[in-house]
Design a protein around this motif. Sequence first.
Motif, PDB file in Angstrom:
ATOM      1  N   ASP A  85      22.936 107.382  75.567  1.00  0.00           N
ATOM      2  CA  ASP A  85      23.396 108.134  74.412  1.00  0.00           C
ATOM      3  C   ASP A  85      23.384 109.624  74.741  1.00  0.00           C
ATOM      4  OD1 ASP A  85      24.005 108.957  71.799  1.00  0.00           O
ATOM      5  OD2 ASP A  85      21.879 109.102  71.307  1.00  0.00           O
ATOM      6  N   GLY A  86      24.562 110.226  74.707  1.00  0.00           N
ATOM      7  CA  GLY A  86      24.668 111.624  75.075  1.00  0.00           C
ATOM      8  C   GLY A  86      23.849 112.543  74.194  1.00  0.00           C
ATOM      9  N   ALA A  87      23.790 112.236  72.895  1.00  0.00           N
ATOM     10  CA  ALA A  87      23.020 113.081  71.982  1.00  0.00           C
ATOM     11  C   ALA A  87      21.540 113.059  72.340  1.00  0.00           C
ATOM     12  CB  ALA A  87      23.227 112.612  70.542  1.00  0.00           C
ATOM     13  N   SER A  88      21.038 111.901  72.764  1.00  0.00           N
ATOM     14  CA  SER A  88      19.629 111.796  73.151  1.00  0.00           C
ATOM     15  C   SER A  88      19.355 112.591  74.414  1.00  0.00           C
ATOM     16  CB  SER A  88      19.257 110.321  73.364  1.00  0.00           C
ATOM     17  OG  SER A  88      19.364 109.591  72.157  1.00  0.00           O
ATOM     18  N   VAL A  89      20.270 112.528  75.371  1.00  0.00           N
ATOM     19  CA  VAL A  89      20.108 113.299  76.602  1.00  0.00           C
ATOM     20  C   VAL A  89      20.097 114.790  76.282  1.00  0.00           C
ATOM     21  CG1 VAL A  89      21.207 113.932  78.781  1.00  0.00           C
ATOM     22  CG2 VAL A  89      21.067 111.528  78.095  1.00  0.00           C
ATOM     23  N   SER A  90      21.018 115.233  75.434  1.00  0.00           N
ATOM     24  CA  SER A  90      21.056 116.646  75.057  1.00  0.00           C
ATOM     25  C   SER A  90      19.764 117.066  74.372  1.00  0.00           C
ATOM     26  CB  SER A  90      22.255 116.905  74.125  1.00  0.00           C
ATOM     27  OG  SER A  90      23.482 116.666  74.783  1.00  0.00           O
ATOM     28  N   SER A  91      19.267 116.204  73.496  1.00  0.00           N
ATOM     29  CA  SER A  91      18.024 116.506  72.786  1.00  0.00           C
ATOM     30  C   SER A  91      16.849 116.635  73.741  1.00  0.00           C
ATOM     31  CB  SER A  91      17.749 115.416  71.746  1.00  0.00           C
ATOM     32  OG  SER A  91      16.530 115.643  71.079  1.00  0.00           O
ATOM     33  N   ALA A  92      16.764 115.729  74.717  1.00  0.00           N
ATOM     34  CA  ALA A  92      15.673 115.782  75.688  1.00  0.00           C
ATOM     35  C   ALA A  92      15.757 117.049  76.530  1.00  0.00           C
ATOM     36  CB  ALA A  92      15.703 114.543  76.571  1.00  0.00           C
ATOM     37  N   ALA A 113      28.996 112.912  80.867  1.00  0.00           N
ATOM     38  CA  ALA A 113      29.089 114.114  81.698  1.00  0.00           C
ATOM     39  C   ALA A 113      29.088 115.378  80.855  1.00  0.00           C
ATOM     40  CB  ALA A 113      30.352 114.062  82.556  1.00  0.00           C
ATOM     41  N   VAL A 114      29.618 115.277  79.652  1.00  0.00           N
ATOM     42  CA  VAL A 114      29.719 116.446  78.783  1.00  0.00           C
ATOM     43  C   VAL A 114      28.383 116.758  78.104  1.00  0.00           C
ATOM     44  CG1 VAL A 114      30.838 117.382  76.708  1.00  0.00           C
ATOM     45  CG2 VAL A 114      32.184 116.131  78.404  1.00  0.00           C
ATOM     46  N   ALA A 115      27.586 115.730  77.809  1.00  0.00           N
ATOM     47  CA  ALA A 115      26.345 115.917  77.051  1.00  0.00           C
ATOM     48  C   ALA A 115      25.440 117.005  77.624  1.00  0.00           C
ATOM     49  CB  ALA A 115      25.596 114.593  76.937  1.00  0.00           C
ATOM     50  N   PRO A 116      25.163 117.013  78.941  1.00  0.00           N
ATOM     51  CA  PRO A 116      24.292 118.078  79.460  1.00  0.00           C
ATOM     52  C   PRO A 116      24.902 119.467  79.306  1.00  0.00           C
ATOM     53  CG  PRO A 116      24.477 116.274  81.032  1.00  0.00           C
ATOM     54  CD  PRO A 116      25.512 116.040  79.991  1.00  0.00           C
ATOM     55  N   LEU A 117      26.226 119.558  79.351  1.00  0.00           N
ATOM     56  CA  LEU A 117      26.882 120.862  79.268  1.00  0.00           C
ATOM     57  C   LEU A 117      26.703 121.498  77.897  1.00  0.00           C
ATOM     58  CD1 LEU A 117      30.243 120.162  81.160  1.00  0.00           C
ATOM     59  CD2 LEU A 117      27.999 120.737  82.080  1.00  0.00           C
ATOM     60  N   ALA A 144      33.464 123.164  80.234  1.00  0.00           N
ATOM     61  CA  ALA A 144      32.343 124.092  80.050  1.00  0.00           C
ATOM     62  C   ALA A 144      32.771 125.309  79.243  1.00  0.00           C
ATOM     63  CB  ALA A 144      31.785 124.518  81.408  1.00  0.00           C
ATOM     64  N   ARG A 145      33.909 125.862  79.580  1.00  0.00           N
ATOM     65  CA  ARG A 145      34.373 127.060  78.872  1.00  0.00           C
ATOM     66  C   ARG A 145      34.702 126.755  77.421  1.00  0.00           C
ATOM     67  NH1 ARG A 145      37.270 128.019  84.303  1.00  0.00           N
ATOM     68  NH2 ARG A 145      35.887 129.551  85.301  1.00  0.00           N
ATOM     69  N   GLN A 146      35.239 125.563  77.157  1.00  0.00           N
ATOM     70  CA  GLN A 146      35.501 125.164  75.775  1.00  0.00           C
ATOM     71  C   GLN A 146      34.215 125.087  74.958  1.00  0.00           C
ATOM     72  OE1 GLN A 146      37.663 121.483  76.036  1.00  0.00           O
ATOM     73  NE2 GLN A 146      39.550 122.461  76.721  1.00  0.00           N
ATOM     74  N   LEU A 147      33.115 124.744  75.646  1.00  0.00           N
ATOM     75  CA  LEU A 147      31.810 124.655  74.979  1.00  0.00           C
ATOM     76  C   LEU A 147      31.095 125.999  74.941  1.00  0.00           C
ATOM     77  CD1 LEU A 147      30.548 121.310  76.568  1.00  0.00           C
ATOM     78  CD2 LEU A 147      31.347 121.650  74.220  1.00  0.00           C
TER      79      LEU A 147
END
Length: 207
Positions: A85-92, A113-117, A144-147
């Motif tokens: 789950d990308g949201a979980s990875v981002s949260s961690a 791939a986007v979650a860490p960015l 990355a630039r979009q984010l």
Amino acid sequence: MLAVAGGKGGVGKTTTTLGLAGALARDGRPVRAVDTDSEMPDLHALAGCDREPSLDAVLDGDGVPEQSVATIPGVRVVAAPRVTDGASVSSALARLRDRPTFVDTPAGAGPDAVAPLRVVDHVLLVADGTPQALRDAAKTAAIARQLGVAVAGVVLVGTRERPEGVERLLETPVLGTVPAATDPLSDPAVWRAYDGVAGRLRRQTVI
């Protein structure tokens, strides 16, 4: 927090993550390297660490499951999570801001791939100099630039060549080339290359 990314698999993202972490650790700073690729986790294997505990422990409230890297003093590794789950990875990842952290990201341009960015401060692109790898790196740079994440530069791994127009294509400078090696993290020429890249990142105040 710096993401090591590039779109195409097998171009040297994991080696670059450990190489830069090791270069920074030699300055006496505690450094963390985190694998976020749950599909093809290999950071722990390259570092000679166990698969468990993993990044999942951060989400479970069990602290940061760091493991020392015997061959690279000062570097602590966090193995890839089991969760996808990308949201979980981002949260961690958002909880790991107590020291310089390099994030080894999955290949591709999908949610994993986007979650860490979404969490990091900068992105370092990695490519092997082939047209496909450079095109994939350009896609990663665009995401990355979009984010709103700054692209710090690109490292070309497994080559000493700089393809014509690469900086124009990626809209970022080449920070170094890393020569091909059978056992890269035991090769003095590879370490010299990563020392050079780390120095350029420090001058940019990226790390």
